[in-house]
Design an enzyme around this catalytic site. Sequence first.
Site, PDB file in Angstrom:
ATOM      1  N   GLU A   1      -4.492 -13.168  54.046  1.00  0.00           N
ATOM      2  CA  GLU A   1      -5.061 -11.518  53.903  1.00  0.00           C
ATOM      3  C   GLU A   1      -6.621 -12.165  54.270  1.00  0.00           C
ATOM      4  OE1 GLU A   1      -3.302  -8.752  52.146  1.00  0.00           O
ATOM      5  OE2 GLU A   1      -5.268  -8.789  52.985  1.00  0.00           O
ATOM      6  N   ASP A   2      -6.684 -11.188  55.469  1.00  0.00           N
ATOM      7  CA  ASP A   2      -8.127 -11.150  55.212  1.00  0.00           C
ATOM      8  C   ASP A   2      -8.341 -11.920  56.634  1.00  0.00           C
ATOM      9  OD1 ASP A   2      -7.549  -8.822  54.408  1.00  0.00           O
ATOM     10  OD2 ASP A   2      -9.613  -8.806  52.865  1.00  0.00           O
TER      11      ASP A   2
ATOM     12  N   TYR B   1      -8.632  -1.997  42.926  1.00  0.00           N
ATOM     13  CA  TYR B   1      -8.124  -2.470  44.094  1.00  0.00           C
ATOM     14  C   TYR B   1      -9.497  -1.678  44.971  1.00  0.00           C
ATOM     15  CZ  TYR B   1      -4.590  -2.989  48.749  1.00  0.00           C
ATOM     16  OH  TYR B   1      -4.467  -2.571  49.290  1.00  0.00           O
TER      17      TYR B   1
ATOM     18  N   ASP C   1      -0.515  -9.752  56.188  1.00  0.00           N
ATOM     19  CA  ASP C   1      -0.491  -8.379  55.181  1.00  0.00           C
ATOM     20  C   ASP C   1      -1.957  -7.116  55.968  1.00  0.00           C
ATOM     21  OD1 ASP C   1      -0.469  -6.332  53.346  1.00  0.00           O
ATOM     22  OD2 ASP C   1      -2.325  -6.820  52.431  1.00  0.00           O
ATOM     23  N   ASP C   2      -2.909  -7.876  56.695  1.00  0.00           N
ATOM     24  CA  ASP C   2      -3.608  -7.201  58.189  1.00  0.00           C
ATOM     25  C   ASP C   2      -2.784  -6.636  59.016  1.00  0.00           C
ATOM     26  OD1 ASP C   2      -5.585  -7.258  55.729  1.00  0.00           O
ATOM     27  OD2 ASP C   2      -5.597  -9.622  56.509  1.00  0.00           O
TER      28      ASP C   2
ATOM     29  N   ASN D   1     -11.878  -0.392  56.074  1.00  0.00           N
ATOM     30  CA  ASN D   1     -11.804  -0.194  54.300  1.00  0.00           C
ATOM     31  C   ASN D   1     -13.767  -1.084  54.337  1.00  0.00           C
ATOM     32  OD1 ASN D   1      -9.429   1.476  53.354  1.00  0.00           O
ATOM     33  ND2 ASN D   1      -8.738  -0.398  53.864  1.00  0.00           N
TER      34      ASN D   1
ATOM     35  N   ARG E   1     -12.550 -12.373  56.938  1.00  0.00           N
ATOM     36  CA  ARG E   1     -12.958 -10.698  57.417  1.00  0.00           C
ATOM     37  C   ARG E   1     -12.529 -10.246  56.181  1.00  0.00           C
ATOM     38  NH1 ARG E   1      -8.945  -6.782  58.370  1.00  0.00           N
ATOM     39  NH2 ARG E   1      -9.321  -6.615  56.476  1.00  0.00           N
TER      40      ARG E   1
ATOM     41  N   LYS F   1      -4.852  -8.257  45.252  1.00  0.00           N
ATOM     42  CA  LYS F   1      -3.676  -7.542  46.047  1.00  0.00           C
ATOM     43  C   LYS F   1      -2.185  -8.014  44.835  1.00  0.00           C
ATOM     44  CE  LYS F   1      -4.279  -6.375  49.697  1.00  0.00           C
ATOM     45  NZ  LYS F   1      -4.412  -5.476  50.920  1.00  0.00           N
TER      46      LYS F   1
HETATM   47  O1  LIG Z   1      -7.398  -4.169  51.010  1.00  0.00           O
HETATM   48  C1  LIG Z   1      -6.953  -3.080  51.268  1.00  0.00           C
HETATM   49  O2  LIG Z   1      -7.586  -2.155  51.036  1.00  0.00           O
HETATM   50  C2  LIG Z   1      -6.387  -3.046  53.214  1.00  0.00           C
HETATM   51  C3  LIG Z   1      -6.766  -4.118  53.349  1.00  0.00           C
HETATM   52  O3  LIG Z   1      -5.921  -5.447  53.393  1.00  0.00           O
HETATM   53  C4  LIG Z   1      -7.372  -4.410  54.379  1.00  0.00           C
HETATM   54  O4  LIG Z   1      -8.744  -3.699  54.408  1.00  0.00           O
HETATM   55  O5  LIG Z   1      -7.940  -5.367  54.667  1.00  0.00           O
HETATM   56 MG   LIG Z   2      -6.770  -7.131  54.042  1.00  0.00          MG
END
Ligand SMILES: O=C([O-])CC(=O)C(=O)O
Ligand SMILES: [Mg+2]
Length: 653
Positions: free
Chosen positions: A288-289, A145, A311-312, A452, A198, A216
């Site tokens: 996600e992203d 991760y 999630d973001d 991150n 992203r 994830k």
């Molecule tokens: O993935 C991770 O560490 C946290 C997150 O969702 C991101 O930064 O997009």
């Molecule tokens: Mg993310």
Amino acid sequence: MFSNIFRLFLCKKVKKSNKILLEIIVNYPRFVRAFTIYCPNYQPEDVEHVYCSNLVRGIDHIKDPRLNKGLAFTLKERQALGIHGLLASKIISQEDQVGIARLSIDRYKSNLNKYIFLTELQDTNEKLFFSLLADNIEKYMPIVYTPTVGLACQRFGLVYKRPRGLFITIHDKGHILKILNNWTENDVRAICFTDGERILGLGDLGAYGMGIPVGKLSLYTALAGVKPHQCLPIMLDVGTDNQTLLEDPLYIGLRQKRVRGQQYNDFIDEFMEACVTRYGKNTLLQFEDFALPNAGPLLAKYRDRYCTFNDDIQGTASVAVAGLMAATRVTKKKMKENIIMFLGAGSAANGIADLTAQAMVEEGMSLKDAQGQIYMFDVDGLLTSKREGGVPEHAKNFGKDCEPEKNFESAVAKIKPTCLIGCSTVGGAFTPNVLKQMGQNTERPVIFALSNPTSKAECTAQAAYENTEGRCVFASGSPFPPVQYNGKQYKTGQGNNAYIFPGMALGVIATGAHTIPETMFLGAARTLANFVLESDLEKGRIYPSLNQLREVSFTIAVAIAEMSYKLDTATIFPKPKDLSAWVKSHIYNSTYSSYLPRFYDYPPAPDIKMKTIEEAYHTLKLVFTIIRRPLSDNRANVKKFSLCTRIVFSILI
Ligand SMILES: O=C([O-])CC(=O)C(=O)O
Ligand SMILES: [Mg+2]
């Protein structure tokens, strides 16, 4: 299909009705889902294993990552499965295998190589992978991760070896359901997907972003125990605007610019609908992203129609608010007594700001006043109506009417925030001067560098403590090692959504929730904040240690399951009497199971020797009875009808 039914009815060697059950479960995939929702104790992976041990023999048994146990196969199993001689003679326990795997990983110097080793382990021996991960979270979470997964995404052309999840491209528009049908697993409960625009703070990585949903979902299993076969990672490849990737010979995605606008929206619409058509209405769909222009609008569009969350926006918001809640115990300031300033005004910042405002409202403040205490600063400066272009629409709740300010340091000096939250993806943006100013603003400044991976964090833990004389309350999205300052050691917390999304997923799956109301994220935040001990706070940590993540995830799952009934989004009726036990019954067991026949391990059922079709018919009736029993609640009549119809169709068509 009819030949399957025939086969079922002619199954001669059946000794017990449970064996018939296994036959049905394995032969009629749609039935599996209906059945396992109501009888989660029948672990489908075990069912498959037991079944497969009769059908899959020889080398195929070793080649299947779900069935493989490496040298842990016992002599009896080796003989029964026809693999005797294919393995070295030594028999090694799973525990010893975990130790050996740890030794192997430690031999690699680079984290990317460790990532590749772990991916290969997952591809060859799933149970060993998950038991290794679950037993060594603090050590290996940073590999599978954040932050290593970010590097793996950047090098995905080298890392990618074999399918783990689906790639669906914009050219598949009109046929998405067919592609989902190519995924042979029928009992999928959770899909995590990205369009790669992203990826963490690394920007547009196109199809290379696939590493993120994979990572994830590994945490879904390792932290919350969601069964791996129920998880499906998906990459929605609509092209990339990253020129370097378009020219990269190793790039594995579509070599074209991103498709946007109506065509993109229709594509996502079709995808969402195809997922629920294939896997059922309450399949969890985790965004996600996605980049800012899509993330918010897509969430708003789908949140009341699907079991979905971003999630973001929401996961990150929940973990950040949990951090703010725990920090109140150090700063001795209520949430509503804080002035909060964000660097970055994207989806994460707005998600956190919205949830923080809600938490302030719960302390008795009006929403308008709460929003008034939250400031945002983006690439064009402080969000105020007087700046050129005004306040962007997506952050309109947090724009102010004060004079424009383009210098971040001056803004921090003028507004005097007590909490500074970085969601900017600009590494080092919290300069020593900014941090020193925070130290002057308040006695115990709260500083979160949430971007991150590590290179994008707004400051390091070391810089935060050094520039505030060790007085700050610090958290970061990516892990930082403990900091030594003035003879004291500070263990900083990782404010990463990994504290939230696995537990959220388990709770939602266990109750078959059909939507995820926003208050669930506040509930998850509160549950997480309550986990923080005084001893954690003394060490400077406002999150529980990573090694407690499994316990945290389970507790969040139970809280979410409870809320799911309270908020009327659950679809499993009647509500289980012991919700905690019910949630537990959904948890994956990463310990190897025996592949020798063990049907007697299943819950007792009448011992019917299947000699005639009539007896087979009775067994089917028994199965129906099991399934119908929990549906006696009147409110569930419609669901009952549709479920029974589905079962009948699964069996007859
Ligand atoms: O993935 C991770 O560490 C946290 C997150 O969702 C991101 O930064 O997009
Ligand atoms: Mg993310």
